[in-house]
Every structure is written in structure tokens, then in C-alpha cells.
Design a protein around this motif. Structure first.
Motif, short mmCIF file in Angstrom:
data_model
loop_
_atom_site.label_atom_id
_atom_site.label_comp_id
_atom_site.label_asym_id
_atom_site.label_seq_id
_atom_site.Cartn_x
_atom_site.Cartn_y
_atom_site.Cartn_z
N PHE A 288 40.45 40.07 50.82
CA PHE A 288 40.90 41.01 49.80
C PHE A 288 40.82 42.44 50.34
O PHE A 288 41.78 43.20 50.28
CB PHE A 288 40.02 40.88 48.55
CG PHE A 288 40.39 41.86 47.48
CD1 PHE A 288 41.35 41.54 46.53
CD2 PHE A 288 39.81 43.12 47.43
CE1 PHE A 288 41.70 42.45 45.55
CE2 PHE A 288 40.16 44.03 46.46
CZ PHE A 288 41.11 43.70 45.51
N TYR A 289 39.67 42.78 50.91
CA TYR A 289 39.51 44.15 51.40
C TYR A 289 40.40 44.43 52.60
O TYR A 289 40.86 45.54 52.79
CB TYR A 289 38.05 44.43 51.73
CG TYR A 289 37.23 44.66 50.49
CD1 TYR A 289 37.66 45.56 49.53
CD2 TYR A 289 36.04 43.98 50.26
CE1 TYR A 289 36.92 45.78 48.38
CE2 TYR A 289 35.30 44.19 49.12
CZ TYR A 289 35.75 45.09 48.18
OH TYR A 289 35.03 45.30 47.04
N PHE A 290 40.62 43.40 53.41
CA PHE A 290 41.51 43.58 54.55
C PHE A 290 42.88 44.03 54.07
O PHE A 290 43.44 45.02 54.55
CB PHE A 290 41.64 42.26 55.33
CG PHE A 290 42.69 42.30 56.41
CD1 PHE A 290 42.39 42.82 57.66
CD2 PHE A 290 43.97 41.82 56.18
CE1 PHE A 290 43.35 42.86 58.66
CE2 PHE A 290 44.93 41.87 57.18
CZ PHE A 290 44.61 42.39 58.42
N TRP A 291 43.41 43.29 53.10
CA TRP A 291 44.76 43.63 52.62
C TRP A 291 44.74 44.95 51.87
O TRP A 291 45.69 45.72 51.94
CB TRP A 291 45.31 42.51 51.74
CG TRP A 291 45.61 41.31 52.55
CD1 TRP A 291 44.97 40.12 52.53
CD2 TRP A 291 46.63 41.19 53.54
NE1 TRP A 291 45.52 39.26 53.45
CE2 TRP A 291 46.54 39.89 54.09
CE3 TRP A 291 47.61 42.05 54.04
CZ2 TRP A 291 47.38 39.43 55.08
CZ3 TRP A 291 48.45 41.59 55.04
CH2 TRP A 291 48.33 40.29 55.55
N GLY B 205 35.50 41.99 41.12
CA GLY B 205 36.02 40.66 41.36
C GLY B 205 34.87 39.68 41.52
O GLY B 205 33.97 39.90 42.33
N GLU B 206 34.90 38.64 40.73
CA GLU B 206 33.84 37.65 40.83
C GLU B 206 34.38 36.41 41.51
O GLU B 206 35.37 35.82 41.07
CB GLU B 206 33.32 37.31 39.44
CG GLU B 206 32.09 36.41 39.49
CD GLU B 206 31.26 36.54 38.22
OE1 GLU B 206 30.83 37.67 37.91
OE2 GLU B 206 31.06 35.52 37.54
N GLU C 70 44.06 32.69 45.29
CA GLU C 70 44.12 33.66 44.20
C GLU C 70 43.93 35.09 44.68
O GLU C 70 43.95 36.03 43.88
CB GLU C 70 43.07 33.30 43.15
CG GLU C 70 43.50 32.05 42.39
CD GLU C 70 42.41 31.52 41.50
OE1 GLU C 70 41.55 32.30 41.06
OE2 GLU C 70 42.40 30.30 41.27
N ILE C 71 43.72 35.26 45.98
CA ILE C 71 43.52 36.61 46.49
C ILE C 71 44.73 37.48 46.16
O ILE C 71 44.61 38.62 45.74
CB ILE C 71 43.31 36.57 48.03
CG1 ILE C 71 42.01 35.85 48.33
CG2 ILE C 71 43.28 37.98 48.59
CD1 ILE C 71 41.83 35.54 49.79
N TYR C 72 45.89 36.87 46.36
CA TYR C 72 47.12 37.61 46.13
C TYR C 72 47.22 38.07 44.69
O TYR C 72 47.52 39.22 44.40
CB TYR C 72 48.30 36.72 46.51
CG TYR C 72 49.65 37.39 46.44
CD1 TYR C 72 49.86 38.58 47.11
CD2 TYR C 72 50.68 36.82 45.72
CE1 TYR C 72 51.10 39.19 47.07
CE2 TYR C 72 51.92 37.44 45.66
CZ TYR C 72 52.13 38.62 46.33
OH TYR C 72 53.35 39.22 46.28
N LEU D 230 44.85 40.93 44.04
CA LEU D 230 45.38 42.20 44.53
C LEU D 230 46.39 42.77 43.55
O LEU D 230 46.38 43.95 43.23
CB LEU D 230 46.08 41.97 45.88
CG LEU D 230 45.23 42.12 47.12
CD1 LEU D 230 45.97 41.58 48.32
CD2 LEU D 230 44.85 43.57 47.35
N ARG D 231 47.25 41.89 43.09
CA ARG D 231 48.27 42.34 42.16
C ARG D 231 47.64 42.81 40.86
O ARG D 231 48.06 43.81 40.28
CB ARG D 231 49.27 41.23 41.89
CG ARG D 231 50.11 40.86 43.09
CD ARG D 231 51.40 40.17 42.67
NE ARG D 231 52.30 41.14 42.06
CZ ARG D 231 53.23 41.80 42.75
NH1 ARG D 231 53.38 41.60 44.03
NH2 ARG D 231 54.01 42.67 42.14
#
Lengths: 475, 384
Positions: free
Chosen positions: B222-225, B324-325, B371-373, B376-377
Motif C-alpha cells: 500500500f505504502y509503496f504505491w 487501514g486494518e 484489496e490493496i487496490y 488505495l482508491r
């Protein structure tokens, strides 16, 4: 610059009996050669799939995995492409080779109906498809071409390019003999009237030519039919080349060797270079494959030897060379291998048929120690011939036929025992067909255990469901 | 025999169709982002501008045989029954290369920034303060004018030449040369004051022992993106990385992405540190601040109230706070239930934050990599 020796080589070819169309030579760089090889013809309608092949070949070519020396097109005049980096000796070999291909195209029976103006015809197709793209948008045209290319190998080369529709429904009234002796009695009537219904069923027989069938019977616009017909016409054009690869390459290899060996204009140094090249062309290749150049060449050399001997003994009207010309005129790969690959030659060339080393089903949960291994199955000539021919049946595609259209449902059947269709691919292909047919499409086939299996592609979107039936397989 | 004269070079079709294929591959990548976004090779390619994504050549669907067994014809020594090739390609030469289309893979070179763009082109930092309000003006030098006098270093050669040609032409001569001062043109600059939006993004990550490799992987992805996205989209953005167990530290980006986990969890430590850092370096009057925190929620129960309080203070100085959990693995990651179990209830921390009911506080739960995507959204697609 094309050397005058090329003319001399071609003259020897003609003197030896080769009968070919005029040749037009084009000297082109490596990348253009790749491109023509990817497209099959210099100008064809744009489609991303050619771009894919082109790109892949370029990658392979750059890594030095493959080099295309020449391409020759079945056309009158025959176009031949030479690499601009070819040496003179390479070019002499190629010119002789190409002349024999052109002779084959012109004289082999399989090529009789092919369009000898395909180079221009395909360019005209490309123009038409470009116009459709202007008019209907690239997405629609491309999608339609995707569908057409999915079915391009499902043509029926033996029914001809231009076909009549199925007969319309007619009722024939005939008088049939009821009883031979009825006229001897007073009340007897010798004939009765029989009504016979002919035609009307679509298709009238199991139909292999899916492209023709859909172009003719699916509810399509005129331009859509045209796109299907274009793809079909080009598939037709390439079919004989697919079906005679071994004989054709063998023929060309036989003649380049023959012509150059009779050509007095070669220096000894060049003759050595030539022999090395020839050796590369007709090398046996990878042990698990049979190089068509090698196999075709070896069979033809063997035939020549045998018939020369028989002719000398008075057992054959034809001598070896005459026999070769007869074969070139009348055979394709199937008949060529079955008629002329002898047990002696199979032994001499060390040919074998191979297959899995064990009889476990693929992807079995409990593999045996030999699972995944490959073993020699047989050195019997029939087994070898079948192993070579198997991937060449039916234009290399599974045989899927239309059997019925009752109730608007397009019913397809695939009946080749021992084979299974790739499910994902079958579903995607059915979705294409459904887009053309615009009504439900059904496909009946069998799973690995030979049980009947049905694919169903619905009109509410392209959902594909699977129903595994338990009934015995038809046919 | 004729020598053809057709200029084949001018009739090239391959490159155009190859581009079309490429475009379709990109389209396929776009549709596949959900899976690509967790692709390890991309995440681990920190620093590179380009990543090579293995892509299959696009399939051309057609009827074909499934479950192909290896069979065919070959040549060489051996008796029927002899093994000629072994699984894995040992033996005499290995398996024959199949020519079935669609099987092989090539590597498409994709700029990470392109990938970010594909994924996040319609996203924004929500509620970013308009530049003027940020109050920070930057001076910028731009060469955007041409004059007759200037520094010789800034001579505009093209315009000077043109001027020279024109001057001669006016006299009816077609020549270049005999330059005089009236020909010379110089590029000159103007100083422009350009207001810039300034944003600071605080990235908080739980590195306690309960954060398994997979959970950390999710947070790091998540943080990378997010960092990629921010660097791509905003010229000036301060990134602050904070990792915590029972204590929090500001760490470098490098450390942040390579930490391993140990220790217990006290999330308040990270919130407190972020708060202090904001007050010191990124006062809300001049900066648009954002804070994101990823944790598995297994916080010291006694700490949750304090967390709620600190987050409320954070919300006063931030335009958005995201929590985010990561609940990957369900309740008992011990038992490896793989997320099939009934959904784990929200943690105490989550509940404490939820009670704040602040419009700028966004809570998201992540159950799996896919669900990372959407996370992010969720964080970035907010209405301004």
C-alpha cells in the motif's frame, strides 16, 4: 545487385524440367523479411495478431534463434524475397530452391484452385477492411476479425471457395411400385404416390466450413459478411501450403541440390560452401521433431533411386525423375508419406513415434515414476506416418461441425474420440460464435473419460455454462 | 526473371500492428491491475524507474485441444519403450518446443510511473488546500522571452540566423553571414512567483510481532504505491515515515520498507509522534497534512482510548486521516484459516476510532492482497 549467374541457374532449372511462373526477386533487409513472414503476404489487413507474431519473431531473430533466408509466394508472377545480407552462394541455392517451390505451386493438384493473384487480392482486402474501420470503428472491426480468425482453420477446402446455399425445401411426388403383381388383379393399383421432402434442413449435412456457414446463415450486415469472407478466402489460399509442407520442402531441397550440382559456374570453394548450406537445410534436426526439409528430401531421393532401378529392370514405365514429377503433381503430405515412406527408409533414418512413457491420465494426483517421461512407442512405419500426420489433419484444428439449427440454436459437435477441447479456449470461441449467430450456441463434446459434455453460450450475454451429461456418446 | 523494385521499406505494417498488440496488452494489464499491484517483482524494484512485467502474448482464442500429451515423431537410436526425454527436460535434448500460440511469455517493460498512472490517474489527495491558501510562494526562473540585448551565453542561435537571413533577403541577397549586432537575439528569463500547494503525508506502520509477513507485505505494498503515486502527481510533497511497536520512530524510507517485526503494539505512540512532528515541521496553516496508519488492530486494550483522543487532535491538523486494518488470515492466524472463517469482528482500536465519527477520518479493512487496490482508491478517490 542480382548476379547473372542467377539467370543461368534458373535456366538449368527449366532445362531439367521445372515449370514455374516468372519469378520476381526482391532483396530486402532482415526486418522486412520478418514482417512478410509474420503476415504471410506482403500486404494484408492490419490486425494485432500479425503484430504479435512479428514482434515475437523479431525477439527470436535478435537473439539469433532463427533466420529466415527466403520467402516465396504462390502467385503469378511468384514473388521471392532474398535477405540483403545473403552471400552469393546462399542466393544461388535459394534461387534454385525457390524455382522448385514455384514449380510446385504451379503444378501440384492441391494448388489448382488457389488464387494466383493473391498478393494483389490481399492488398485489396486490406483496403476494404481499412474502409470498414473508418466507417464502423476499429473496435468493432477488430472484434469481428478476432472472431473470424478464431474460426479461420474451420473451412472445408474440398467444397470449394464459392459454394451454393443448401437446397431449399421442396416436396417431390413420386410413384412407387407397391406390388409387382398388382396389375394382374382387377382392383390392384400398381403404383402409389409417395411424397418425398427434400432439402430445407440447415445444415443439410454436418458442416465443417464454419466461416462459410456463419457468413451465409448468421444475421450479419453486408460488411460483416465481407470480413468473414476475406478471412476465409485467405485461409483457403494458405491451406494447400499447410497440407503439402513436407513434399513441397522436400521437392525444393531436392531440386536446389540437383540444379547446383549440374551448374558448371561454381568454383570448388563455392561448391564446399554450398554443400555446407545444403547440409544445414536438410539436417535431421531436433531428435523429437522431424525436419520436413529433411524428411521430404530423403523420401524423394529414395523414390528416385528405386524407380531408376525398376525402370532399368523394365518393371516401371517411369524412370526416377519422371516418377518424381508424377508425385509432385498428384500428392499431398498425407498420400506422399503413406505411399512413399517405406519401412526400409524408416529404419535408415531411425524414425520413431513417441509418447508418454506410462498410461496414467495427465495431471494424475498420484504420478507413477515414469509419469511425465517420454518414451519411444514404435518404429513401425504406419505408427511413424500417423505420428507425423496427426497434427496436420483438418488444418491442424479440432474438427468441429455444425449439425443443427433447430429452434434457432446453433448446435456444434466435436467428435474426435480420445481428444478433449481446451475449455477456456472453447468458451471464448463460443462467445465469438454467439456474437455472430446472435442466438444460443451449443457445443457437444466429450471430457477426458469420454462422457458427453455440453457447452452452452446464452443470448443473455456471453455466459458459458457447462452441463456434464451421463448419456453415452453419440456416434 | 525480373528484379522487383517495390520499396518494401515504405510499406511497413509490422510495427503498427505490433503497437496495436502492445496497446491491447496494456489494456489487459489495466484490467489485471488488481493482481499486478501485489506483484512482488514490482514492489521489490525500489528505485528503478522501469519494471519488467512478465506478460503473456495475447491469446488468440480458437478451438484447440486441451491436455496435450507429449507425442509425435522423432529420430535417433533406441528401442520401443526406451525413455528419450525426462520430465523437466533432461535426457536427450529435452522436450520439443511446442509451437502452440499463447503459451510463451515476453517481458513488457513498464514504467512504474505508467503503472501508477494507469491505476490512479483519476485519484487525488482529497481536500488539498488551494495553492494560494498555502501561502508559500516559490520563485521560478523561466526563459520565456526574446530580446535584442542579453548575455552572449544566452544567444538564441536559431533566431539570430533567421534574422540574418531576413536582413539579407530584404536587400535581395540570398545568403547567410556578415552578422551584425542587429541580427543578434537573446533568450531572457523572467522571474515568476508561483504559488505551490504543499502537502505532507505521514505514513504510519505497525511493526509489532503480530504483523505477519503477509500483513506487512500488504501494508508495504500500500505504502509503496502511495509513495509512487504522490511523487508522480505532486511536485512538492513531504513524506514522513513512522514505524512503531510500543514506541514510535521516524525512519528513512529505506528502513521503513525493510523493517521486520517484533515487540508489542501501542499505536498511540505513533499518533503522538506524528502529531508532534506536524506541529514542529508542518503546521496546518501552511501545509496540507495527511496521515495514514496501517495496523492489524491488535493494540493494547488500555491504549485505545488514548488513540482515539490523539487521532482527534490529528484530525484538527490534517485534511484526512486514514486507518487501514489488515485482517488477513481471520481471527486465528495461528490456525491458518485462510480467511474462510466468519469475518473477524473489528478490533477495539477500530471501534475507538469509529466512535470519533469525523468526516475526514476514513477507516478501511483489508482482508487480502487483492484489496490493496480498492483501499488505495478508497483513500484517494474521495470527493474534494
Amino acid at each position: 545487385m542480382i548476379s547473372p549467374r542467377i539467370r543461368e541457374v534458373l535456366k538449368i532449372g527449366r532445362d531439367l524440367g521445372l515449370d514455374f511462373y516468372d519469378l520476381v526477386f526482391e532483396v530486402i533487409p532482415w526486418d522486412v523479411m520478418n514482417e512478410i513472414a509474420a503476415y504471410g503476404l506482403p500486404i494484408r489487413a492490419h490486425h494485432w495478431s500479425y503484430g504479435r507474431v512479428y514482434q515475437r519473431q523479431r525477439v527470436h531473430g535478435r537473439m539469433g534463434l532463427s533466420k529466415i533466408y527466403e520467402i516465396v509466394l504462390n502467385n503469378d508472377p511468384a514473388y521471392a524475397f532474398l535477405l540483403d545480407t545473403n552471400t552469393e552462394v546462399e542466393n544461388l541455392l535459394i534461387v534454385a530452391h525457390v524455382a522448385a517451390h514455384a514449380d510446385f505451386f504451379k503444378n501440384n493438384a492441391c494448388f489448382e484452385g488457389t488464387n494466383r493473384n493473391m498478393v494483389n487480392e490481399a492488398a485489396a482486402h486490406a483496403v476494404r477492411i481499412e474502409q470498414y474501420k473508418e466507417e464502423y470503428g476499429i473496435e468493432r472491426v477488430e472484434r469481428l476479425m478476432d472472431a473470424a480468425f478464431a474460426l479461420e482453420r474451420h473451412v472445408d477446402p474440398y467444397k470449394g471457395l464459392y459454394r451454393e446455399e443448401y437446397p431449399k425445401r421442396t416436396v417431390e411426388v413420386r410413384e412407387a411400385v407397391v406390388d409387382e403383381y398388382a396389375d394382374l388383379t382387377v382392383e390392384g393399383r400398381p403404383f402409389s404416390q409417395v411424397k418425398q421432402v427434400k432439402g430445407g434442413k440447415i445444415p443439410a449435412h454436418p458442416e465443417r466450413d464454419l466461416l462459410w456457414f456463419l457468413a451465409r446463415y448468421a444475421p450479419l450486415d453486408e460488411w460483416e459478411r465481407d470480413v468473414l469472407e476475406i478471412v476465409r478466402e485467405e485461409a483457403y489460399y494458405f491451406f494447400p501450403q499447410f497440407n503439402s509442407k513436407i513434399l513441397n520442402e522436400g521437392w525444393a531441397s531436392y531440386w536446389h541440390a540437383e540444379i547446383i550440382s549440374q551448374y558448371p559456374g561454381m568454383t570448388p570453394r563455392e561448391m564446399i560452401d554450398f554443400s555446407v548450406l545444403h547440409g544445414n537445410v536438410v539436417q535431421p534436426g531436433h531428435p523429437l521433431q522431424v525436419n520436413p526439409y529433411y524428411l521430404g528430401y530423403k523420401i524423394l531421393v529414395d523414390v528416385k533411386k528405386r524407380w531408376d532401378r525398376m525402370h532399368a529392370r523394365g518393371e516401371s514405365r517411369l524412370d526416377g525423375t519422371e516418377k518424381l514429377f508424377e508425385i509432385r503433381t498428384s500428392e499431398d503430405d498425407f498420400s506422399f508419406l503413406r505411399n512413399y515412406l517405406t519401412p526400409g527408409l524408416v529404419k535408415e533414418l531411425g524414425l520413431f513415434a513417441y509418447g508418454p512413457a506410462c498410461s496414467c491420465p495427465p495431471h494424475t494426483p498420484r504420478p507413477c515414476p515414469r509419469c511425465g517421461d517420454v518414451a519411444i512407442r514404435s518404429r513401425d512405419v504406419d505408427a511413424v506416418v500417423e505420428a507425423i500426420l496427426k497434427p496436420r489433419y483438418n488444418y491442424g484444428a479440432p474438427k468441429v461441425v455444425v449439425t443443427d439449427t433447430a429452434g434457432g440454436v446453433l448446435r456444434l459437435e466435436h467428435d474426435e474420440p480420445g481428444t478433449v477441447l481446451d475449455r477456456e479456449y472453447a468458451e471464448k470461441t463460443l462467445a465469438y460464435i454467439h456474437e455472430l449467430w446472435k442466438a444460443p450456441v451449443q457445443l457437444i463434446t466429450a471430457n477426458e473419460r469420454g462422457e458427453r459434455m455440453e457447452y452452452w453460450c446464452d443470448e443473455k450475454g456471453a455466459r458459458v455454462t457447462l452441463r456434464a451429461g451421463t448419456g453415452a456418446r453419440r456416434g | 526473371m525480373v528484379r522487383g523494385e517495390i520499396p518494401w521499406d515504405l510499406r511497413r505494417r509490422g510495427p503498427k500492428d505490433a503497437q496495436r498488440h502492445e496497446a491491447r496488452v496494456r489494456e489487459a494489464i489495466r484490467k489485471n491491475l488488481r493482481h499486478l499491484i501485489v506483484e512482488e517483482t514490482i514492489i521489490s524494484s525500489r528505485g528503478d524507474r522501469k519494471v519488467r512485467v512478465p506478460v503473456r502474448y495475447l491469446d488468440q482464442y480458437r478451438f484447440r485441444y486441451g491436455r496435450q500429451v507429449t507425442e509425435g515423431a522423432g529420430h535417433g537410436p533406441g528401442e520401443p519403450g526406451d525413455i528419450i526425454a525426462r520430465r523437466g527436460g533432461q535426457g536427450s535434448g529435452g522436450f520439443a518446443p511446442g509451437d502452440a500460440p499463447g503459451e510463451d511469455v515476453y517481458e513488457a517493460e513498464v514504467e512504474v510511473d505508467d503503472l501508477v498512472e494507469l491505476m490512479l490517474e483519476d485519484l487525488n489527495l482529497p481536500r488539498l488546500a488551494p495553492a494560494e491558501a498555502g501561502g508559500i510562494d516559490a520563485e521560478e526562473i523561466r526563459f520565456d522571452d526574446v530580446r535584442r540585448r542579453g548575455l552572449m551565453n544566452n544567444l538564441d542561435k536559431r533566431r539570430t540566423l533567421l534574422q540574418n537571413v531576413k536582413r539579407h533577403a530584404a536587400k535581395g541577397e540570398a545568403r547567410i553571414g556578415a552578422f551584425d549586432d542587429s541580427d543578434l537575439r537573446f533568450r531572457v528569463w523572467n522571474v515568476r512567483e508561483r504559488p505551490r500547494a504543499r502537502a505532507a503525508v505521514y505514513m504510519l506502520m505497525d511493526r509489532s510481532a503480530s504483523m505477519t509477513t503477509e500483513k506487512r507485505y500488504i501494508a508495504k505494498s500500500f505504502y509503496f504505491w502511495l509513495t509512487r503515486f504522490l511523487r508522480c502527481k505532486y511536485r512538492e510533497v513531504d513524506l514522513v515515515f513512522i514505524s512503531h511497536d510500543v514506541e514510535a520512530q521516524v525512519v528513512s524510507e529505506q528502513e521503513f520498507f525493510t523493517v521486520s517485526s517484533s515487540g508489542g503494539t501501542r499505536c498511540s505512540s505513533a499518533y503522538w509522534l506524528a502529531l508532534r512532528h506536524i506541529r514542529e515541521y508542518h503546521p496546518a496553516a501552511k501545509w496540507s497534512n495527511y496521515a495514514f496508519h496501517f495496523s492489524d488492530g491488535e493494540n493494547l486494550a488500555a491504549d485505545n482510548e488514548r488513540c482515539g483522543e490523539l487521532v482527534r487532535q490529528l484530525l484538527d491538523v490534517c485534511r484526512m486521516v486514514g486507518y487501514g486494518e489488515i485482517r488477513y488470515g481471520g481471527w486465528g492466524s495461528f490456525y491458518g484459516s485462510g480467511g474462510k472463517e466468519p469475518r473477524r469482528p473489528q478490533s477495539g482500536l477500530h471501534a475507538a476510532l469509529a466512535r470519533l465519527e469525523h468526516p475526514n477520518l476514513l477507516l478501511v479493512c483489508i482482508d487480502s492482497r487483492d484489496e490493496i487496490y480498492s483501499a488505495l482508491r478508497a483513500f484517494l478517490a474521495q470527493e474534494q
